[in-house]
Design an enzyme around this catalytic site. Structure first.
Site, PDB file in Angstrom:
ATOM      1  N   ASN A  37       0.523  -1.369   0.328  1.00  9.42           N
ATOM      2  CA  ASN A  37      -0.125   0.014  -0.202  1.00  9.42           C
ATOM      3  C   ASN A  37       1.045   1.388  -0.025  1.00  9.42           C
ATOM      4  O   ASN A  37       1.581   1.469   1.324  1.00  9.42           O
ATOM      5  CB  ASN A  37      -1.109  -0.407   1.243  1.00  9.42           C
ATOM      6  CG  ASN A  37      -1.633   1.712   1.679  1.00  9.42           C
ATOM      7  OD1 ASN A  37      -1.906   1.683   0.370  1.00  9.42           O
ATOM      8  ND2 ASN A  37      -2.419   1.063   2.225  1.00  9.42           N
ATOM      9  N   LYS A  39       0.160   4.325  -0.366  1.00  4.58           N
ATOM     10  CA  LYS A  39      -0.556   5.178   0.482  1.00  4.58           C
ATOM     11  C   LYS A  39      -0.751   6.824  -0.469  1.00  4.58           C
ATOM     12  O   LYS A  39      -0.333   6.557  -1.509  1.00  4.58           O
ATOM     13  CB  LYS A  39      -0.207   5.363   1.341  1.00  4.58           C
ATOM     14  CG  LYS A  39      -0.474   4.843   2.583  1.00  4.58           C
ATOM     15  CD  LYS A  39       0.092   4.747   4.116  1.00  4.58           C
ATOM     16  CE  LYS A  39      -0.311   3.654   4.812  1.00  4.58           C
ATOM     17  NZ  LYS A  39      -0.003   2.949   5.867  1.00  4.58           N
ATOM     18  N   HIS A 121      -9.504   1.228   5.443  1.00  8.49           N
ATOM     19  CA  HIS A 121      -8.340   1.173   5.957  1.00  8.49           C
ATOM     20  C   HIS A 121      -8.400   2.507   7.000  1.00  8.49           C
ATOM     21  O   HIS A 121      -8.898   3.117   6.974  1.00  8.49           O
ATOM     22  CB  HIS A 121      -7.388   2.071   5.059  1.00  8.49           C
ATOM     23  CG  HIS A 121      -5.652   1.761   5.476  1.00  8.49           C
ATOM     24  ND1 HIS A 121      -5.150   2.912   6.638  1.00  8.49           N
ATOM     25  CD2 HIS A 121      -4.331   0.993   5.318  1.00  8.49           C
ATOM     26  CE1 HIS A 121      -4.337   2.639   6.873  1.00  8.49           C
ATOM     27  NE2 HIS A 121      -3.108   1.619   5.957  1.00  8.49           N
ATOM     28  N   GLU A 123      -6.705   5.122   7.962  1.00  9.99           N
ATOM     29  CA  GLU A 123      -6.512   6.270   7.905  1.00  9.99           C
ATOM     30  C   GLU A 123      -7.784   6.826   7.444  1.00  9.99           C
ATOM     31  O   GLU A 123      -8.082   8.073   7.163  1.00  9.99           O
ATOM     32  CB  GLU A 123      -5.257   6.117   6.945  1.00  9.99           C
ATOM     33  CG  GLU A 123      -4.056   5.243   7.091  1.00  9.99           C
ATOM     34  CD  GLU A 123      -3.307   5.548   7.402  1.00  9.99           C
ATOM     35  OE1 GLU A 123      -1.783   5.992   7.238  1.00  9.99           O
ATOM     36  OE2 GLU A 123      -3.078   5.952   5.664  1.00  9.99           O
ATOM     37  N   GLU A 190      -5.080  -5.029  10.536  1.00  4.46           N
ATOM     38  CA  GLU A 190      -3.665  -4.177  11.339  1.00  4.46           C
ATOM     39  C   GLU A 190      -3.948  -3.161  12.611  1.00  4.46           C
ATOM     40  O   GLU A 190      -5.050  -1.782  12.510  1.00  4.46           O
ATOM     41  CB  GLU A 190      -4.099  -2.976   9.427  1.00  4.46           C
ATOM     42  CG  GLU A 190      -3.837  -3.115   8.525  1.00  4.46           C
ATOM     43  CD  GLU A 190      -3.242  -2.524   7.721  1.00  4.46           C
ATOM     44  OE1 GLU A 190      -1.556  -2.328   7.467  1.00  4.46           O
ATOM     45  OE2 GLU A 190      -4.337  -1.148   7.682  1.00  4.46           O
ATOM     46  N   GLY A 196       3.011   2.211  10.838  1.00  2.90           N
ATOM     47  CA  GLY A 196       3.473   3.765  10.534  1.00  2.90           C
ATOM     48  C   GLY A 196       4.797   3.877  11.843  1.00  2.90           C
ATOM     49  O   GLY A 196       5.418   4.835  11.784  1.00  2.90           O
ATOM     50  N   SER A 235       3.979  -2.106  10.599  1.00  2.00           N
ATOM     51  CA  SER A 235       5.608  -1.510  10.457  1.00  2.00           C
ATOM     52  C   SER A 235       5.526  -3.028   9.834  1.00  2.00           C
ATOM     53  O   SER A 235       6.804  -3.772  10.653  1.00  2.00           O
ATOM     54  CB  SER A 235       5.142  -1.194  11.998  1.00  2.00           C
ATOM     55  OG  SER A 235       5.581  -0.527  12.279  1.00  2.00           O
TER      56      SER A 235
END
Length: 279
Positions: A37, A39, A121, A123, A190, A196, A235
């Site tokens: 991904n 992003k 996701h 985000e 996730e 991240g 990560s």
């Protein structure tokens, strides 16, 4: 010395679990995925460099999800380089078409070569205000259109500390999979606190959550849950990928930063491909 002992124990556990799982038919029956991904990263030159350098494997399904404007160039590069790599979108709308400024439909993604799409996701949930109802509509639209949705779920650090992980995962799964009568989807676990941050969940903790996720999918779908691939994300990098592969219910990984360059992503693919060869 402490780190040496810790690494020794981790490797011993991983190898023992890997050997134990080698005779299981169940994991062989589920497709293994390595998904990147990107992003809101990369550009035309970086995309060209990536697909020129990346290798692919017949043992695992490799999917790359670039930003929307890079999808069509990526499709051309994959064909030109004759790579066994599939494309995915990072988001999709639930409508076929209409007055939805800034959105992308399933047919648009397919026209740019996509076979997969990331949905839900964390985000998107956080920054775009997506909720379980919206995610469910997107999943239905993707399946109806022939795209395979990669449905993301995961708990925040606060929810983890309050011991609410299982409650959150169950709510998100029942919401995303409401009235879904197809097994044409992938789940990506996730944990938000690991995305991240460099603070990846341990393989053992990830396996515990994956096993719980599969038990919830069984409640929703019955025995078809055994065929659903569940990926870990958060990560993931070339150093820890093999540790995740050794876990029974981890069928691949959803990779963020480590998927932006060919070399580390290649090493992650190789870790999973090697594991598949040993089964």
């Amino acid at each position: 010395m402490e780190h040496s002992i810790e690494n020794y124990i981790k490797n011993l556990v991983r190898d023992t679990i890997g050997q134990a799982l080698g005779g299981l038919q169940l994991q062989k029956d589920r497709q293994t995925y390595v998904v990147g991904n990107w992003k809101m990263n990369n550009n035309f030159s970086g995309t060209a460099e990536f697909f020129q350098e990346i290798n692919s494997s017949n043992n695992v399904s490799v999917v790359v999800c670039p930003p929307t404007h890079l999808l069509y160039p990526a499709q051309l590069l994959i064909k030109q380089q004759k790579k066994s790599i599939a494309l995915g979108g990072q988001n999709v709308h639930w409508a076929d078409r209409g007055a939805y400024t800034g959105e992308t439909s399933t047919s648009m993604l397919q026209e740019m070569g996509c076979e997969y799409v990331i949905i839900g996701h964390s985000e998107r949930r956080q920054y775009a205000g997506e909720n379980d109802e919206m995610i469910n509509m997107k999943v239905k639209q993707a399946i109806k259109s022939g795209l395979t949705p990669i449905v993301c779920i995961g708990e925040t650090l606060e929810e983890k500390n309050l011991l609410q992980t299982e409650q959150v995962l169950k709510t998100q799964l029942f919401g995303a999979l409401k009235e879904i009568d197809s097994s044409q989807f992938i789940i990506a676990y996730e944990p938000v606190w690991a995305i991240g941050t460099g603070q990846s969940a341990s393989p053992e903790l990830a396996q515990q959550s994956h096993a719980y996720i599969r038990s919830v999918i069984t409640q929703i779908m019955g025995q078809d849950a055994d065929t659903i691939s569940i990926l870990y994300g958060g990560s993931v990098n070339e150093k820890n990928a093999a540790d995740f592969y050794a876990m029974e219910d981890i069928d691949g990984v959803l990779v963020g930063g480590a998927s932006l360059k060919a070399k580390p992503f290649d090493e992650i693919i190789a870790a999973f491909a090697k594991g598949e060869q040993n089964l």
